[in-house]
Design a protein around this motif. Structure first.
Motif, PDB file in Angstrom:
ATOM      1  N   TRP A  30     -54.017 -58.301  24.436  1.00  0.00           N
ATOM      2  CA  TRP A  30     -53.940 -57.660  23.125  1.00  0.00           C
ATOM      3  C   TRP A  30     -54.059 -58.693  22.000  1.00  0.00           C
ATOM      4  O   TRP A  30     -54.803 -58.493  21.031  1.00  0.00           O
ATOM      5  CB  TRP A  30     -52.633 -56.885  23.041  1.00  0.00           C
ATOM      6  CG  TRP A  30     -52.405 -56.183  21.741  1.00  0.00           C
ATOM      7  CD1 TRP A  30     -53.099 -55.132  21.233  1.00  0.00           C
ATOM      8  CD2 TRP A  30     -51.404 -56.498  20.783  1.00  0.00           C
ATOM      9  NE1 TRP A  30     -52.583 -54.767  20.020  1.00  0.00           N
ATOM     10  CE2 TRP A  30     -51.531 -55.594  19.718  1.00  0.00           C
ATOM     11  CE3 TRP A  30     -50.390 -57.456  20.737  1.00  0.00           C
ATOM     12  CZ2 TRP A  30     -50.701 -55.626  18.612  1.00  0.00           C
ATOM     13  CZ3 TRP A  30     -49.563 -57.479  19.636  1.00  0.00           C
ATOM     14  CH2 TRP A  30     -49.729 -56.569  18.583  1.00  0.00           C
ATOM     15  N   SER A  33     -57.617 -60.018  21.823  1.00  0.00           N
ATOM     16  CA  SER A  33     -58.553 -59.080  21.194  1.00  0.00           C
ATOM     17  C   SER A  33     -58.375 -59.065  19.674  1.00  0.00           C
ATOM     18  O   SER A  33     -59.343 -58.882  18.938  1.00  0.00           O
ATOM     19  CB  SER A  33     -58.380 -57.676  21.782  1.00  0.00           C
ATOM     20  OG  SER A  33     -57.134 -57.136  21.444  1.00  0.00           O
ATOM     21  N   ASP A  40     -62.075 -52.921  19.590  1.00  0.00           N
ATOM     22  CA  ASP A  40     -61.018 -52.109  20.194  1.00  0.00           C
ATOM     23  C   ASP A  40     -59.813 -53.012  20.439  1.00  0.00           C
ATOM     24  O   ASP A  40     -59.800 -53.797  21.373  1.00  0.00           O
ATOM     25  CB  ASP A  40     -61.500 -51.487  21.498  1.00  0.00           C
ATOM     26  CG  ASP A  40     -60.508 -50.484  22.046  1.00  0.00           C
ATOM     27  OD1 ASP A  40     -59.537 -50.161  21.338  1.00  0.00           O
ATOM     28  OD2 ASP A  40     -60.713 -50.014  23.174  1.00  0.00           O
ATOM     29  N   SER A  42     -56.533 -51.938  20.824  1.00  0.00           N
ATOM     30  CA  SER A  42     -55.370 -51.134  21.164  1.00  0.00           C
ATOM     31  C   SER A  42     -54.547 -51.785  22.286  1.00  0.00           C
ATOM     32  O   SER A  42     -55.102 -52.370  23.219  1.00  0.00           O
ATOM     33  CB  SER A  42     -55.792 -49.726  21.586  1.00  0.00           C
ATOM     34  OG  SER A  42     -56.434 -49.763  22.844  1.00  0.00           O
ATOM     35  N   GLY A  44     -52.735 -50.071  24.309  1.00  0.00           N
ATOM     36  CA  GLY A  44     -52.875 -49.204  25.475  1.00  0.00           C
ATOM     37  C   GLY A  44     -53.992 -49.660  26.395  1.00  0.00           C
ATOM     38  O   GLY A  44     -53.843 -49.664  27.625  1.00  0.00           O
ATOM     39  N   LYS A  45     -55.118 -50.037  25.813  1.00  0.00           N
ATOM     40  CA  LYS A  45     -56.241 -50.522  26.611  1.00  0.00           C
ATOM     41  C   LYS A  45     -55.896 -51.844  27.289  1.00  0.00           C
ATOM     42  O   LYS A  45     -56.224 -52.067  28.450  1.00  0.00           O
ATOM     43  CB  LYS A  45     -57.476 -50.677  25.724  1.00  0.00           C
ATOM     44  CG  LYS A  45     -58.738 -50.959  26.478  1.00  0.00           C
ATOM     45  CD  LYS A  45     -59.933 -50.918  25.532  1.00  0.00           C
ATOM     46  CE  LYS A  45     -61.224 -50.979  26.297  1.00  0.00           C
ATOM     47  NZ  LYS A  45     -62.384 -50.845  25.431  1.00  0.00           N
ATOM     48  N   LEU A  48     -53.498 -51.030  30.128  1.00  0.00           N
ATOM     49  CA  LEU A  48     -54.204 -50.428  31.261  1.00  0.00           C
ATOM     50  C   LEU A  48     -54.942 -51.493  32.067  1.00  0.00           C
ATOM     51  O   LEU A  48     -54.884 -51.495  33.305  1.00  0.00           O
ATOM     52  CB  LEU A  48     -55.177 -49.362  30.765  1.00  0.00           C
ATOM     53  CG  LEU A  48     -56.014 -48.671  31.846  1.00  0.00           C
ATOM     54  CD1 LEU A  48     -55.109 -47.886  32.800  1.00  0.00           C
ATOM     55  CD2 LEU A  48     -57.061 -47.778  31.217  1.00  0.00           C
ATOM     56  N   ALA A  49     -55.624 -52.402  31.382  1.00  0.00           N
ATOM     57  CA  ALA A  49     -56.324 -53.483  32.080  1.00  0.00           C
ATOM     58  C   ALA A  49     -55.340 -54.367  32.841  1.00  0.00           C
ATOM     59  O   ALA A  49     -55.598 -54.767  33.983  1.00  0.00           O
ATOM     60  CB  ALA A  49     -57.121 -54.324  31.082  1.00  0.00           C
ATOM     61  N   THR A 100     -63.096 -54.797  30.452  1.00  0.00           N
ATOM     62  CA  THR A 100     -62.413 -54.043  29.402  1.00  0.00           C
ATOM     63  C   THR A 100     -63.162 -54.127  28.077  1.00  0.00           C
ATOM     64  O   THR A 100     -63.249 -53.156  27.340  1.00  0.00           O
ATOM     65  CB  THR A 100     -60.984 -54.575  29.227  1.00  0.00           C
ATOM     66  OG1 THR A 100     -60.295 -54.446  30.463  1.00  0.00           O
ATOM     67  CG2 THR A 100     -60.230 -53.819  28.153  1.00  0.00           C
ATOM     68  N   HIS A 101     -63.721 -55.283  27.773  1.00  0.00           N
ATOM     69  CA  HIS A 101     -64.424 -55.490  26.495  1.00  0.00           C
ATOM     70  C   HIS A 101     -65.918 -55.722  26.724  1.00  0.00           C
ATOM     71  O   HIS A 101     -66.541 -56.504  26.009  1.00  0.00           O
ATOM     72  CB  HIS A 101     -63.812 -56.673  25.752  1.00  0.00           C
ATOM     73  CG  HIS A 101     -62.404 -56.429  25.325  1.00  0.00           C
ATOM     74  ND1 HIS A 101     -62.090 -55.653  24.244  1.00  0.00           N
ATOM     75  CD2 HIS A 101     -61.231 -56.824  25.848  1.00  0.00           C
ATOM     76  CE1 HIS A 101     -60.781 -55.590  24.108  1.00  0.00           C
ATOM     77  NE2 HIS A 101     -60.237 -56.286  25.080  1.00  0.00           N
ATOM     78  N   SER A 108     -66.711 -60.765  24.335  1.00  0.00           N
ATOM     79  CA  SER A 108     -65.899 -60.465  25.514  1.00  0.00           C
ATOM     80  C   SER A 108     -65.603 -61.731  26.316  1.00  0.00           C
ATOM     81  O   SER A 108     -64.521 -61.865  26.885  1.00  0.00           O
ATOM     82  CB  SER A 108     -66.590 -59.429  26.398  1.00  0.00           C
ATOM     83  OG  SER A 108     -67.806 -59.935  26.916  1.00  0.00           O
TER      84      SER A 108
END
Length: 138
Positions: A30, A33, A40, A42, A44-45, A48-49, A100-101, A108
């Motif tokens: 997070w 990113s 993105d 978030s 949450g993402k 999840l990853a 994810t990215h 990424s």
């Protein structure tokens, strides 16, 4: 990613260590990113990853314990399995961070590199904190 392996004597130690590892990796992804200005950002993402990486880490741990216990691989020293587990788990987490990215292009790759550096720094900080807290007082 090394903390669950080191605390894996029993399930009562492994599960909290795996949850802590998932949170550390999620926070690292997070933050990376955000720092790399991803579209993105978030949590949450990122979580999840990290959860996918954590679930894969449980499978990897089971495979490495099986290899250790059955003697499938020749004995290379006491740290050989731990080092190889850490390498495979790190590569898997890097792959998950890239996927994810994936729509970010070269960004990424930057996110993946920053995430790995942050995760290593956060885990080193956890190890130092544990070493300080577990130091005998006299």
């Amino acid at each position: 990613m090394l903390l669950p392996w080191l605390l894996s004597d029993s399930w009562t130690m492994t599960l909290p260590a795996r949850v802590a590892d998932t949170l550390v990796c999620a926070i690292a992804l997070w933050l990376a990113s955000h720092w790399c200005r991803s579209r993105d950002r978030s949590f949450g993402k990122a979580f999840l990853a990290s959860a996918i990486s954590g679930a894969g880490g449980i499978g990897l741990y089971a495979a490495f314990v099986w290899a250790r216990d059955t003697g499938v691989l020749p004995w290379q020293g006491p740290l050989w399995l731990v080092i190889n587990f850490l390498a495979v788990q790190t590569v898997f987490f890097a792959f998950v961070a890239l996927v994810t990215h994936r729509r970010e292009g070269w960004r990424s790759v930057n996110i993946m590199v920053v995430t790995l550096i942050l995760a290593a720094a956060l885990e080193a900080g956890l190890f130092l904190l544990l070493a300080f807290l577990l130091q005998p007082r006299g």
